[in-house]
Design a protein around this motif. Sequence first.
Motif, PDB file in Angstrom:
ATOM      1  N   TRP A   1     -27.814 -66.575  36.377  1.00 13.03           N
ATOM      2  CA  TRP A   1     -28.969 -66.523  37.261  1.00 13.03           C
ATOM      3  C   TRP A   1     -30.055 -65.612  36.693  1.00 13.03           C
ATOM      4  O   TRP A   1     -31.254 -65.862  36.901  1.00 13.03           O
ATOM      5  N   ALA A   2     -29.649 -64.560  35.997  1.00 16.24           N
ATOM      6  CA  ALA A   2     -30.641 -63.703  35.341  1.00 16.24           C
ATOM      7  C   ALA A   2     -31.401 -64.499  34.283  1.00 16.24           C
ATOM      8  O   ALA A   2     -32.636 -64.416  34.186  1.00 16.24           O
ATOM      9  N   LEU A   3     -30.672 -65.293  33.505  1.00 16.98           N
ATOM     10  CA  LEU A   3     -31.324 -66.140  32.502  1.00 16.98           C
ATOM     11  C   LEU A   3     -32.222 -67.178  33.168  1.00 16.98           C
ATOM     12  O   LEU A   3     -33.322 -67.466  32.681  1.00 16.98           O
ATOM     13  N   PHE A   4     -31.766 -67.732  34.291  1.00 18.89           N
ATOM     14  CA  PHE A   4     -32.551 -68.755  34.992  1.00 18.89           C
ATOM     15  C   PHE A   4     -33.891 -68.186  35.451  1.00 18.89           C
ATOM     16  O   PHE A   4     -34.941 -68.805  35.258  1.00 18.89           O
TER      17      PHE A   4
ATOM     18  N   LEU B   1     -29.895 -76.226  33.098  1.00 25.61           N
ATOM     19  CA  LEU B   1     -30.457 -75.691  34.340  1.00 25.61           C
ATOM     20  C   LEU B   1     -31.666 -74.806  34.050  1.00 25.61           C
ATOM     21  O   LEU B   1     -32.716 -74.930  34.695  1.00 25.61           O
ATOM     22  N   CYS B   2     -31.520 -73.903  33.075  1.00 23.48           N
ATOM     23  CA  CYS B   2     -32.629 -73.012  32.717  1.00 23.48           C
ATOM     24  C   CYS B   2     -33.788 -73.799  32.107  1.00 23.48           C
ATOM     25  O   CYS B   2     -34.961 -73.464  32.325  1.00 23.48           O
ATOM     26  N   GLY B   3     -33.469 -74.848  31.347  1.00 23.41           N
ATOM     27  CA  GLY B   3     -34.517 -75.677  30.762  1.00 23.41           C
ATOM     28  C   GLY B   3     -35.341 -76.388  31.825  1.00 23.41           C
ATOM     29  O   GLY B   3     -36.571 -76.463  31.730  1.00 23.41           O
ATOM     30  N   VAL B   4     -34.662 -76.901  32.850  1.00 21.35           N
ATOM     31  CA  VAL B   4     -35.372 -77.559  33.953  1.00 21.35           C
ATOM     32  C   VAL B   4     -36.294 -76.560  34.656  1.00 21.35           C
ATOM     33  O   VAL B   4     -37.463 -76.855  34.930  1.00 21.35           O
TER      34      VAL B   4
ATOM     35  N   LEU C   1     -31.410 -69.369  21.685  1.00 15.88           N
ATOM     36  CA  LEU C   1     -30.600 -68.261  21.185  1.00 15.88           C
ATOM     37  C   LEU C   1     -29.861 -67.503  22.302  1.00 15.88           C
ATOM     38  O   LEU C   1     -28.675 -67.189  22.148  1.00 15.88           O
ATOM     39  N   PRO C   2     -30.518 -67.198  23.446  1.00 19.07           N
ATOM     40  CA  PRO C   2     -29.777 -66.487  24.501  1.00 19.07           C
ATOM     41  C   PRO C   2     -28.526 -67.216  24.966  1.00 19.07           C
ATOM     42  O   PRO C   2     -27.492 -66.587  25.228  1.00 19.07           O
ATOM     43  N   PHE C   3     -28.586 -68.540  25.053  1.00 20.70           N
ATOM     44  CA  PHE C   3     -27.425 -69.302  25.519  1.00 20.70           C
ATOM     45  C   PHE C   3     -26.318 -69.332  24.471  1.00 20.70           C
ATOM     46  O   PHE C   3     -25.130 -69.308  24.806  1.00 20.70           O
TER      47      PHE C   3
END
Length: 239
Positions: free
Chosen positions: A151-154, A50-53, A28-30
């Motif tokens: 980057w905040a999401l990451f 990237l965030c999933g990894v 949802l955030p993406f």
Amino acid sequence: MGSELGVLAATAATIGFVHTLTGPDHYLPFIVIGKARNWSLRRTLSITALCGVGHVLGSVALGLVGIGLGLAVGELNIIEGMRGDIAAWLLISFGLIYAVWGLRKAQRDRPHEHAHQHSDGTAHTHHHSHHHEHSHVHDGGSGPGRSLTPWALFVIFVLGPCEPLIPILMYPAATSSYAGLFLVATIFAVVTIATMLLMVYLAQRGIRLIPLQRIERYTHVIAGTAILGSGLAIRFLGL
């Protein structure tokens, strides 16, 4: 251990899919940030991947360290729970700050009238909105909003735990099957990330079919509120 490993592999794939699908914070955030910031589908999917990894590797690293130190499943789950609380509060904070920023931006972008006086004495007014003039900034340029949001999401996703992964890793580790350990972790990671990408892709395609012109300047508010809701659901509903 062939049959047991096959069962573990199937379990890892099933749990990875169900865990991701039933956890809207995984996608949802993406979806909402991508729409609000006018990211292209390719950029949205790249940031999701990237965030999933980072999300999966964080739990894999914790699991491997815990296994190496001889920690029990219960002890690792306590650590994962603490990580989950931190990630939830970060998601709540990020969503709240983003929603407030979006509300202020929507107020600044409110349509207003400009009066023009011509040399022949005639005058006219026209409606004007800064939103449409500057909407291209969200997907280009090098402003801080563009660079910091991914980057905040990451960081939030790296801290976010994959609770089902730890018990799955423990069995092949207990039997000293490092090939099995690698296989289970890889299958879980691939299925989790693939499910995240699939949900984001389908949502992005679907959003394009919905007329959103009337609420376009409130997309940042909607995005922040949705992320805030995801964080609250994780923290207080255990999703």
